[in-house]
Scaffold this active site. Sequence first.
Site, PDB file in Angstrom:
ATOM      1  N   ASP A   1      68.982  57.032  49.280  1.00 35.60           N
ATOM      2  CA  ASP A   1      70.407  57.235  49.141  1.00 35.60           C
ATOM      3  C   ASP A   1      70.649  57.771  47.719  1.00 35.60           C
ATOM      4  O   ASP A   1      69.743  57.800  46.881  1.00 35.60           O
ATOM      5  CB  ASP A   1      71.166  55.925  49.435  1.00 35.60           C
ATOM      6  CG  ASP A   1      72.606  56.203  49.835  1.00 35.60           C
ATOM      7  OD1 ASP A   1      73.219  55.356  50.512  1.00 35.60           O
ATOM      8  OD2 ASP A   1      73.116  57.298  49.498  1.00 35.60           O
TER       9      ASP A   1
HETATM   10  C1  GLC Z   1      76.367  57.967  49.624  1.00 36.44           C
HETATM   11  C2  GLC Z   1      76.204  57.104  50.862  1.00 36.44           C
HETATM   12  C3  GLC Z   1      75.352  57.726  51.932  1.00 36.44           C
HETATM   13  C4  GLC Z   1      75.544  59.230  51.904  1.00 36.44           C
HETATM   14  C5  GLC Z   1      74.955  59.736  50.602  1.00 36.44           C
HETATM   15  C6  GLC Z   1      75.107  61.250  50.448  1.00 36.44           C
HETATM   16  O1  GLC Z   1      76.283  57.161  48.483  1.00 36.44           O
HETATM   17  O2  GLC Z   1      75.725  55.784  50.646  1.00 36.44           O
HETATM   18  O3  GLC Z   1      75.725  57.135  53.176  1.00 36.44           O
HETATM   19  O4  GLC Z   1      74.870  59.828  52.997  1.00 36.44           O
HETATM   20  O5  GLC Z   1      75.525  59.084  49.473  1.00 36.44           O
HETATM   21  O6  GLC Z   1      76.467  61.577  50.328  1.00 36.44           O
END
Ligand code: GLC
Length: 746
Positions: free
Chosen positions: A286
């Site tokens: 993430d």
């Molecule tokens: C965010 C979220 C995740 C998302 C990623 C990219 O922090 O936790 O669900 O896909 O970043 O935007």
Amino acid sequence: MMNKISEIVKHGLLLIGSLTFSSTMAQNYEAKVDSLMKRMTLQEKIGQTVMYSGSWDQTGPIVGSNNGKYIREGNMGGMLNAFTVRGTHDLQKIAVEETRLGIPLLFGYDVIHGHRTIFPINLGLSASWDLKMVEESARIAAEEASAEGIHWTFAPMVDVSREPRWGRISEGAGEDVYLGSQIAKAYVKGFQGDDLSKPNTILACAKHFAAYGAPQAGRDYHTVNMGEGELRDVYLPPFKAAVEAGVETFMTAFNEINGVPATANKFIFKDILRKEWGFNGFVVTDYTAINELVPHGFAKDEKHAAQLALEAGVDMDMMSGANRLYLEELVKENKIDEGLINQACKRILLAKFKLGLFDDPYRYIDEEREKTTKYKPDFLDKARAIAAASSVMLQNNNHALPISKNTKKIAFIGPLVKDEYDIIGNWAAKGDRNGKAVSVFEGISEYLTSNQILYAKGCEILKEDNSGFKEAINVSKAANEIVLVMGEGHHMSGEAASRTNLKIPGIQPELIKQIRQANPNKKITLVLMNGRPLNLSEEVGLVDAILEVWFPGTMGGAAVADLLFGEVNPSGKLTVTFPRNVGQVPIYYNMKNTGRPIPESNPKEDYKSNYIDVSNSPLFPFGHGLSYTNFNYSDFKLSSDTLTFSGEIEASVTITNTGKMDGHEIVQLYLHDKVGSVTRPVKELKGFQKIFLKQGESKTVRFTITAQDLKFYNNQMLFDVEPGEFEIVIAPSSNFKFQHKFNLVD
Ligand code: GLC
């Protein structure tokens, strides 16, 4: 311009030397990847494991990056928050034409419940219990996203959650593992289609692995502590289901699990995901999650974090920069095995081959398709039907709903009556918040003339300013019936949006109270837009009907009107429990019985597992949802009261539509394993069928049960069944008493 590019593309492909190939050879990707990797330097292989954000959206803390430079250096394999044909073309052109090997970029984006045409938030869509609709919504999202150059969505979010304080409960399929697993499969099928080499399909991503939905105190990113049995029985199965459906990527969760952050957790990524489940796609972290191993107190610095994440089986680094900065150094210092980098790079390249990006890096670049795909009438029609099917009628006293279209005056009151901004919810990708979405006010205007409609905003969602109350109360008094459209702002759920208070926010509850006081005998309907279960304990006694529409999306207002005036019969059922208050949380339908359950014969008996101030029961249970018609369940049958390990039994019931309107009914099968080597939930959803019955029509609904349906992780942590007595019911919701049973015999 584009013709020149296709010439260069052919030339670019030649640059990969002996790898010139046609799509007919697309099957043996491995050989092609191996051959390409032989030509790659260590730094280029590391580059494939690096992802930074484009500037078309912001989905996390901005960390400075220089995308053009990194791409040219071969220091970027993927990019998030970059789309549109023009935008992705220009970035892809750098990768394909200005780098040594011309390896194409992978473009990812959070297409969570639609890209341009926005569907209800996922918690809402799950309440449709309609796997076909779930798949359709993902298919449409993939059509619109891929038409704008997107290859990969960071969806489905398959985190089971029993935590309404947690804002991201809005993104999942609620509290049940069985339903969540079926829905996970439907999303993966919708996004990935049946052939990833087609330019209207996109990689899906099962996230957030794992147990992100069980944060302590419901606070986002917070600690997760749970036994392995609960992890395996409740939080992992939807991820396993996604693997079985062929999901190509996984995303790590921000949280730790029992002291080990997910992003560096060998147990879940190597032992479970790879060894037990045989997943062979790639894992992305993430957003900046590798760097966060340092504040977690698990890595001493970001270099150490890069080492730990790679060793745990993470392949791509989203936004932390740790892979780009430290992996080469770590190899040179013999702290990590280059083979791990090769493995990560290979997995990522395989995904690009599967998408056909090596055949044609510009295959998702089609200006005509981009123009003609978004908001297709058929997409909007589907979004309207799905929004209606996702809505749950929680209460309908005095037959307040449906409202007659001939009602003389209807007052529409509340901050969300004319809303076109919050209605598409959180994580709404490139959904339009400036006029494209259909507000409730617009929707009802299809059914009523302007002189039938009275309107007052009454108050804001959050602001404590009651200056609008007077006008709202006057408008309510002038009407024959009242419809309140209230709830949360879209930013009050989703990421980093946990709440300690589950009430309808601001002074909306006070306005509801005053409107009831001013209209003691008038029919009042509350239409709710919210991203989580709310505490409606006060409102249930103040209004006649409650229609939970979640954040219903681009066509939300039209769908709400269809339901209010009976054009569509509500059929949604809750996939998450609504508590009486936040003090009951966590509360969910399939809790354990404890050693001191409250005896039905004497609910007031002392020394039992109860509260002294509130009942143990929820306000609205899992599986609850009303209809404008009635469904009668009768004639339950069991083909045998004995099930063998290798056999099967059939449970059936007859459902009759005894009301005055055709409608859908979501029929649910629940079992209870009475005794186990570990204690078992008091009930478990093990099947459901959504049927359509015309008024007066009857259907027999059948479920087949085998020993496979009864497996759980026993006291040896083995996924197995145990002989014994099981209770069984087929019911309209989780609020029932078991009346039948069977025995599982070895
Ligand atoms: C965010 C979220 C995740 C998302 C990623 C990219 O922090 O936790 O669900 O896909 O970043 O935007």
